[in-house]
Design a protein around this motif. Structure first.
Motif, PDB file in Angstrom:
ATOM      1  N   GLY A   1     -17.462  -8.556 109.411  1.00 22.15           N
ATOM      2  CA  GLY A   1     -16.983  -8.564 110.777  1.00 22.15           C
ATOM      3  C   GLY A   1     -16.351  -7.238 111.137  1.00 22.15           C
ATOM      4  O   GLY A   1     -16.450  -6.263 110.420  1.00 22.15           O
ATOM      5  N   PRO A   2     -15.673  -7.167 112.288  1.00 22.44           N
ATOM      6  CA  PRO A   2     -15.137  -5.906 112.778  1.00 22.44           C
ATOM      7  C   PRO A   2     -14.014  -5.385 111.913  1.00 22.44           C
ATOM      8  O   PRO A   2     -13.258  -6.152 111.328  1.00 22.44           O
ATOM      9  CB  PRO A   2     -14.638  -6.258 114.178  1.00 22.44           C
ATOM     10  CG  PRO A   2     -14.377  -7.713 114.124  1.00 22.44           C
ATOM     11  CD  PRO A   2     -15.384  -8.283 113.173  1.00 22.44           C
ATOM     12  N   ARG A   3     -13.920  -4.073 111.813  1.00 22.14           N
ATOM     13  CA  ARG A   3     -12.864  -3.445 111.041  1.00 22.14           C
ATOM     14  C   ARG A   3     -11.911  -2.747 112.000  1.00 22.14           C
ATOM     15  O   ARG A   3     -12.332  -2.061 112.917  1.00 22.14           O
ATOM     16  CB  ARG A   3     -13.442  -2.391 110.083  1.00 22.14           C
ATOM     17  CG  ARG A   3     -14.097  -2.966 108.852  1.00 22.14           C
ATOM     18  CD  ARG A   3     -15.463  -3.490 109.093  1.00 22.14           C
ATOM     19  NE  ARG A   3     -16.283  -2.538 109.807  1.00 22.14           N
ATOM     20  CZ  ARG A   3     -17.555  -2.730 110.049  1.00 22.14           C
ATOM     21  NH1 ARG A   3     -18.143  -3.819 109.670  1.00 22.14           N
ATOM     22  NH2 ARG A   3     -18.250  -1.836 110.705  1.00 22.14           N
ATOM     23  N   ARG A   4     -10.604  -2.881 111.769  1.00 21.15           N
ATOM     24  CA  ARG A   4      -9.664  -2.250 112.687  1.00 21.15           C
ATOM     25  C   ARG A   4      -8.565  -1.557 111.894  1.00 21.15           C
ATOM     26  O   ARG A   4      -8.039  -2.092 110.928  1.00 21.15           O
ATOM     27  CB  ARG A   4      -9.040  -3.284 113.628  1.00 21.15           C
ATOM     28  CG  ARG A   4     -10.017  -3.827 114.634  1.00 21.15           C
ATOM     29  CD  ARG A   4      -9.282  -4.359 115.848  1.00 21.15           C
ATOM     30  NE  ARG A   4      -8.511  -5.540 115.536  1.00 21.15           N
ATOM     31  CZ  ARG A   4      -8.979  -6.773 115.626  1.00 21.15           C
ATOM     32  NH1 ARG A   4     -10.208  -6.976 115.994  1.00 21.15           N
ATOM     33  NH2 ARG A   4      -8.219  -7.812 115.350  1.00 21.15           N
TER      34      ARG A   4
ATOM     35  N   ARG B   1     -10.066  11.877 106.300  1.00 24.08           N
ATOM     36  CA  ARG B   1     -10.593  12.087 104.955  1.00 24.08           C
ATOM     37  C   ARG B   1      -9.784  11.386 103.872  1.00 24.08           C
ATOM     38  O   ARG B   1     -10.337  10.769 102.960  1.00 24.08           O
ATOM     39  CB  ARG B   1     -10.655  13.587 104.667  1.00 24.08           C
ATOM     40  CG  ARG B   1     -11.164  13.925 103.271  1.00 24.08           C
ATOM     41  CD  ARG B   1     -11.142  15.419 102.996  1.00 24.08           C
ATOM     42  NE  ARG B   1     -11.623  15.705 101.659  1.00 24.08           N
ATOM     43  CZ  ARG B   1     -12.911  15.874 101.353  1.00 24.08           C
ATOM     44  NH1 ARG B   1     -13.828  15.784 102.297  1.00 24.08           N
ATOM     45  NH2 ARG B   1     -13.278  16.110 100.109  1.00 24.08           N
ATOM     46  N   ASP B   2      -8.470  11.450 103.969  1.00 24.52           N
ATOM     47  CA  ASP B   2      -7.618  10.891 102.911  1.00 24.52           C
ATOM     48  C   ASP B   2      -7.120   9.484 103.217  1.00 24.52           C
ATOM     49  O   ASP B   2      -6.358   8.916 102.433  1.00 24.52           O
ATOM     50  CB  ASP B   2      -6.431  11.825 102.671  1.00 24.52           C
ATOM     51  CG  ASP B   2      -6.876  13.202 102.194  1.00 24.52           C
ATOM     52  OD1 ASP B   2      -7.865  13.266 101.439  1.00 24.52           O
ATOM     53  OD2 ASP B   2      -6.247  14.204 102.595  1.00 24.52           O
ATOM     54  N   ARG B   3      -7.510   8.926 104.354  1.00 22.37           N
ATOM     55  CA  ARG B   3      -7.080   7.577 104.702  1.00 22.37           C
ATOM     56  C   ARG B   3      -7.922   6.556 103.952  1.00 22.37           C
ATOM     57  O   ARG B   3      -9.062   6.809 103.566  1.00 22.37           O
ATOM     58  CB  ARG B   3      -7.210   7.354 106.204  1.00 22.37           C
ATOM     59  CG  ARG B   3      -6.364   8.306 107.035  1.00 22.37           C
ATOM     60  CD  ARG B   3      -6.586   8.131 108.510  1.00 22.37           C
ATOM     61  NE  ARG B   3      -6.157   6.825 108.998  1.00 22.37           N
ATOM     62  CZ  ARG B   3      -6.140   6.483 110.280  1.00 22.37           C
ATOM     63  NH1 ARG B   3      -6.566   7.342 111.197  1.00 22.37           N
ATOM     64  NH2 ARG B   3      -5.740   5.305 110.649  1.00 22.37           N
ATOM     65  N   ARG B   4      -7.353   5.392 103.757  1.00 19.86           N
ATOM     66  CA  ARG B   4      -8.075   4.331 103.040  1.00 19.86           C
ATOM     67  C   ARG B   4      -9.222   3.789 103.880  1.00 19.86           C
ATOM     68  O   ARG B   4     -10.310   3.517 103.386  1.00 19.86           O
ATOM     69  CB  ARG B   4      -7.101   3.194 102.678  1.00 19.86           C
ATOM     70  CG  ARG B   4      -7.743   2.064 101.875  1.00 19.86           C
ATOM     71  CD  ARG B   4      -8.158   2.582 100.504  1.00 19.86           C
ATOM     72  NE  ARG B   4      -8.854   1.562  99.742  1.00 19.86           N
ATOM     73  CZ  ARG B   4     -10.134   1.272  99.866  1.00 19.86           C
ATOM     74  NH1 ARG B   4     -10.857   1.907 100.766  1.00 19.86           N
ATOM     75  NH2 ARG B   4     -10.684   0.348  99.115  1.00 19.86           N
ATOM     76  N   LEU B   5      -8.988   3.615 105.195  1.00 18.38           N
ATOM     77  CA  LEU B   5      -9.988   3.062 106.095  1.00 18.38           C
ATOM     78  C   LEU B   5     -10.245   4.036 107.230  1.00 18.38           C
ATOM     79  O   LEU B   5      -9.360   4.794 107.624  1.00 18.38           O
ATOM     80  CB  LEU B   5      -9.512   1.721 106.671  1.00 18.38           C
ATOM     81  CG  LEU B   5      -9.205   0.612 105.668  1.00 18.38           C
ATOM     82  CD1 LEU B   5      -8.653  -0.608 106.395  1.00 18.38           C
ATOM     83  CD2 LEU B   5     -10.446   0.235 104.876  1.00 18.38           C
ATOM     84  N   PRO B   6     -11.449   4.032 107.803  1.00 17.45           N
ATOM     85  CA  PRO B   6     -11.739   4.950 108.905  1.00 17.45           C
ATOM     86  C   PRO B   6     -10.985   4.549 110.165  1.00 17.45           C
ATOM     87  O   PRO B   6     -10.735   3.365 110.409  1.00 17.45           O
ATOM     88  CB  PRO B   6     -13.254   4.812 109.095  1.00 17.45           C
ATOM     89  CG  PRO B   6     -13.572   3.433 108.594  1.00 17.45           C
ATOM     90  CD  PRO B   6     -12.627   3.205 107.448  1.00 17.45           C
ATOM     91  N   GLY B   7     -10.652   5.532 110.985  1.00 16.53           N
ATOM     92  CA  GLY B   7     -10.072   5.254 112.281  1.00 16.53           C
ATOM     93  C   GLY B   7     -11.108   4.675 113.221  1.00 16.53           C
ATOM     94  O   GLY B   7     -12.294   4.567 112.895  1.00 16.53           O
TER      95      GLY B   7
ATOM     96  N   THR C   1     -13.153   9.703 103.346  1.00 21.59           N
ATOM     97  CA  THR C   1     -13.342   8.810 104.489  1.00 21.59           C
ATOM     98  C   THR C   1     -13.808   9.667 105.663  1.00 21.59           C
ATOM     99  O   THR C   1     -13.032  10.080 106.521  1.00 21.59           O
ATOM    100  CB  THR C   1     -12.034   8.069 104.820  1.00 21.59           C
ATOM    101  OG1 THR C   1     -11.594   7.374 103.657  1.00 21.59           O
ATOM    102  CG2 THR C   1     -12.232   7.061 105.934  1.00 21.59           C
ATOM    103  N   GLN C   2     -15.110   9.947 105.674  1.00 24.37           N
ATOM    104  CA  GLN C   2     -15.737  10.732 106.728  1.00 24.37           C
ATOM    105  C   GLN C   2     -17.202  10.330 106.807  1.00 24.37           C
ATOM    106  O   GLN C   2     -17.692   9.571 105.968  1.00 24.37           O
ATOM    107  CB  GLN C   2     -15.580  12.232 106.467  1.00 24.37           C
ATOM    108  CG  GLN C   2     -16.107  12.701 105.134  1.00 24.37           C
ATOM    109  CD  GLN C   2     -15.659  14.128 104.802  1.00 24.37           C
ATOM    110  OE1 GLN C   2     -14.485  14.479 104.973  1.00 24.37           O
ATOM    111  NE2 GLN C   2     -16.586  14.956 104.333  1.00 24.37           N
ATOM    112  N   ALA C   3     -17.894  10.820 107.816  1.00 21.30           N
ATOM    113  CA  ALA C   3     -19.231  10.302 108.125  1.00 21.30           C
ATOM    114  C   ALA C   3     -20.205  10.455 106.968  1.00 21.30           C
ATOM    115  O   ALA C   3     -21.048   9.588 106.748  1.00 21.30           O
ATOM    116  CB  ALA C   3     -19.786  10.989 109.376  1.00 21.30           C
ATOM    117  N   ASP C   4     -20.111  11.556 106.224  1.00 16.49           N
ATOM    118  CA  ASP C   4     -21.051  11.746 105.120  1.00 16.49           C
ATOM    119  C   ASP C   4     -20.565  11.112 103.827  1.00 16.49           C
ATOM    120  O   ASP C   4     -21.160  11.321 102.763  1.00 16.49           O
ATOM    121  CB  ASP C   4     -21.336  13.234 104.904  1.00 16.49           C
ATOM    122  CG  ASP C   4     -20.070  14.023 104.564  1.00 16.49           C
ATOM    123  OD1 ASP C   4     -18.970  13.423 104.560  1.00 16.49           O
ATOM    124  OD2 ASP C   4     -20.182  15.239 104.302  1.00 16.49           O
ATOM    125  N   GLY C   5     -19.510  10.304 103.917  1.00 21.66           N
ATOM    126  CA  GLY C   5     -19.016   9.607 102.741  1.00 21.66           C
ATOM    127  C   GLY C   5     -18.953   8.110 102.924  1.00 21.66           C
ATOM    128  O   GLY C   5     -18.507   7.393 102.028  1.00 21.66           O
TER     129      GLY C   5
END
Length: 631
Positions: free
Chosen positions: A325-328, A486-492, A532-536
């Protein structure tokens, strides 16, 4: 749209150069499968499948020739009415089965020889050939050939459902009138059936329903079921989401709750389901409820696109990875649904909206050129499948309360910009759609051309302004290249939207799980330094996410949206994501429609249905009756 682009065997495939037929059969007969390494066992499996496909082609050709043969002569008689009886008698089949295989043989060897050649070579299996035949029914030979020319090279990497969707997408583009006619004819025969199973339970099913109404009905049922399951989880109930949906389905139809709003329906079914749940009155809700929220499919109902379990580990073995489901993120509480609380925050006894908003996800996909009337390319209801252009435009006009995403792509279908807009002002704004998304795909070349024309229409002007703003963003502010998370656990929120738009389905080979049912997985596990970025990041359904951590599957992302997947045998699969696939221009039908069939057209808002003649120029009573009914 992820799919298997290439499969390779490290060290080489010893069977790849052996043509399907007697030689390959002899080679396979000498192999001892138990003595093969993992890579070679997988190659042996693929070679055996090629040989089986070839043998199926031999059987179909033999069946066709036998049904047309006559005693003491090599002449062949094309008698479609009684010929299949020869196969039925000779092979111990029913007339229906024999007739089906005979018609398939006619399709792949006479009507579209490219399919027969692909089966002979072992590239195409019989079931996929049958999907080509059924999905293009009603198109003429030239149109069928065009569809096959485009889709056949892709068929080897597509599962059955994905192949059918792709064939229909191309076929609807080849002949939009055929697509509208086929849909109208089916909807004209809409019905509900009830069938008693051997167990005594009953299947109550709707057939040939209008796709836009059917998707709304499904999403409304999902929203009610998700809200109800949230309440039940607080009581410690483990009732599956599928059972809850079924009970709601019956209560909405059986008349006991006639005239009730959603709040009353939920209270009534909640009370009914709670009657069998033991509970200590002094118990409060669990300290850390980890069940899914009202928008989540839940562990007992991973959905039709995700057959596997959904309680696997996270990237680092901790439970803070995103669930189905959705991630926030904390900075992305999600749109207000009118209740004063976001989905995960509402208490079980708190009032719910009179009309529940549909759970998050994409309700409609279509091309900007189609929305603007520049072509009649098909759209799609992601939960259900493709739909003709006219249906997609009507659905878009009803989704004014949804968030509109414009996915700008290059000539290869690769996502370059993601623009978030409000709906055009003429679209209806129904509150229950406010948590849904409409995705509009647009080639950058089209937007560049519109920029030169400087359109005065406000929505287009806003779209082009957003496009220019996105093009001018510095790399660290563009979600495709930013390293801010990049260093966050989850993407914004912005990066999460980008990943869901880029990878609309699970990126595992062959998986069809929609992005809304997937986890944002770190290709290199986060605790090992994965950024935590698009290519990862990539979308993986919970089943394939577990397979990555527990089943011996390995993922590598050499460039954003391109994945190298190594399965436990050591075989390497290459998958990739693209937001659109090329579609052909329409191909005119070879047989013109008689004027008598065009005299009574339905109202403009409903697609016309005109019967197609059979190959010998006759119209069946069924096709004429359907045309008359619609007129």
């Amino acid at each position: 749209m992820a799919g298997v682009l290439l499969t390779e065997t490290p060290g080489g495939d010893p069977f790849a150069e052996v043509a399907a037929g007697p030689v390959l059969a002899a080679v396979l007969a000498e192999v001892v499968p138990a003595a093969l390494s993992g890579q070679h066992a997988a190659a042996f499996m693929r070679a055996a499948a090629r040989q089986r496909n070839h043998d199926d082609a031999v059987l179909l050709r033999a069946l066709q020739q036998a049904c047309r043969a006559r005693a003491d002569t090599v002449e062949r008689v094309h008698d479609g009415q009684f010929a299949p009886g020869i196969a039925a008698a000779g092979l111990g089949w029913s007339e229906t089965m024999a007739s089906t295989r005979y018609m398939l043989a006619d399709h792949v060897f006479d009507r579209v020889p490219a399919l027969g050649e692909a089966m002979d070579s072992g590239y195409l299996e019989e079931r996929k050939a049958a999907i080509f035949a059924s999905a293009t029914e009603g198109l003429d030979d030239a149109q069928c050939a065009r569809v096959v020319q485009i889709v056949l090279p892709e068929a080897g990497g597509l599962g059955y459902a994905a192949l059918r969707e792709r064939i229909l997408e191309v076929a609807r583009a080849v002949d939009p009138d055929w697509a509208a006619a086929r849909l109208a004819a089916a909807v004209a025969a809409a019905r509900v059936s009830a069938r008693t199973a051997p167990s005594g339970a009953v299947d109550l099913t709707g057939h040939d329903l209008p796709p836009d109404l059917a998707q709304d009905a499904k999403l409304h049922l999902d929203a009610l079921a998700g809200e109800l399951r949230t309440r039940l989880v607080f009581l410690g109930s483990d009732i599956g989401l599928g059972f809850i949906r079924a009970r709601l389905f019956l209560r909405l139809l059986d008349g006991t709750l006639a005239g009730a709003d959603d709040h009353t329906v939920l209270d009534a079914v909640f009370t009914e389901l709670c009657s069998g749940i033991p509970r200590d009155p002094g118990d409060g809700p669990p300290d850390e409820p980890d069940g899914p929220g009202p928008d989540d499919p839940g562990p007992d109902d991973p959905g039709p696109d995700d057959p596997g379990p959904d309680d696997g580990p996270t990237d680092d073995g901790t439970p803070d990875d995103t669930a189905d489901g959705p991630r926030r993120e904390p900075d992305d509480p999600g749109p207000d649904d009118g209740s004063g609380a976001t989905g995960r925050d509402r208490e079980p006894d708190e009032p719910v909206p009179a009309v529940l908003a549909h759970r998050r996800g994409v309700s409609l996909r279509m091309r900007l050129s189609t929305l603007l009337g520049l072509d009649d390319h098909p759209g799609a209801f992601p939960e259900l499948g493709g739909t003709p252009a006219a249906s997609a435009r009507r659905a878009a006009a009803e989704l004014g309360a949804a968030t509109w995403h414009v996915l700008v792509h290059d000539e290869h279908g690769t996502l370059r910009h993601l623009l978030v807009l409000r709906a055009p002002p003429h679209c209806a704004r129904n509150a229950r759609h406010r948590r849904r998304t409409v995705e509009i795909t647009a080639p950058a070349a089209l937007l560049d051309a519109l920029l030169e024309d400087a359109p005065a229409e406000p929505w287009l002007a806003a779209l082009l302004t957003a496009y220019q703003r996105s093009r001018d963003l510095p790399p660290d502010q563009h979600p495709a290249t930013t390293t801010r998370d990049r260093d966050r656990r989850l993407p914004g929120a912005a990066l999460a939207r980008w990943i869901d738009a880029r990878d609309e389905r699970c990126i595992a080979p062959g998986c069809r799980a929609l992005a809304a049912r997937c986890d944002h997985d770190h290709t290199l596990d986060h605790h090992l330094g994965g950024p935590t970025q698009a290519d990862g990041l990539g979308n993986l359904c919970r089943h394939d996410h577990r397979a990555k951590h527990e089943g011996g599957w390995h993922y590598h992302q050499p460039e954003p949206g391109r994945f190298v997947v190594t399965d436990p045998t050591g075989t390497v699969h290459h998958t990739g994501s693209r937001v659109t696939h090329p579609l052909p221009d329409p191909v005119a039908a070879e047989t013109p429609v008689p004027r008598s069939m065009l005299e009574h057209r339905p109202a403009p808002e409903r697609p016309d249905y005109t019967a197609r003649p059979t190959r010998d120029g006759h119209y069946t009573p069924q096709s004429l009756a359907t045309a008359a009914h619609l007129a």
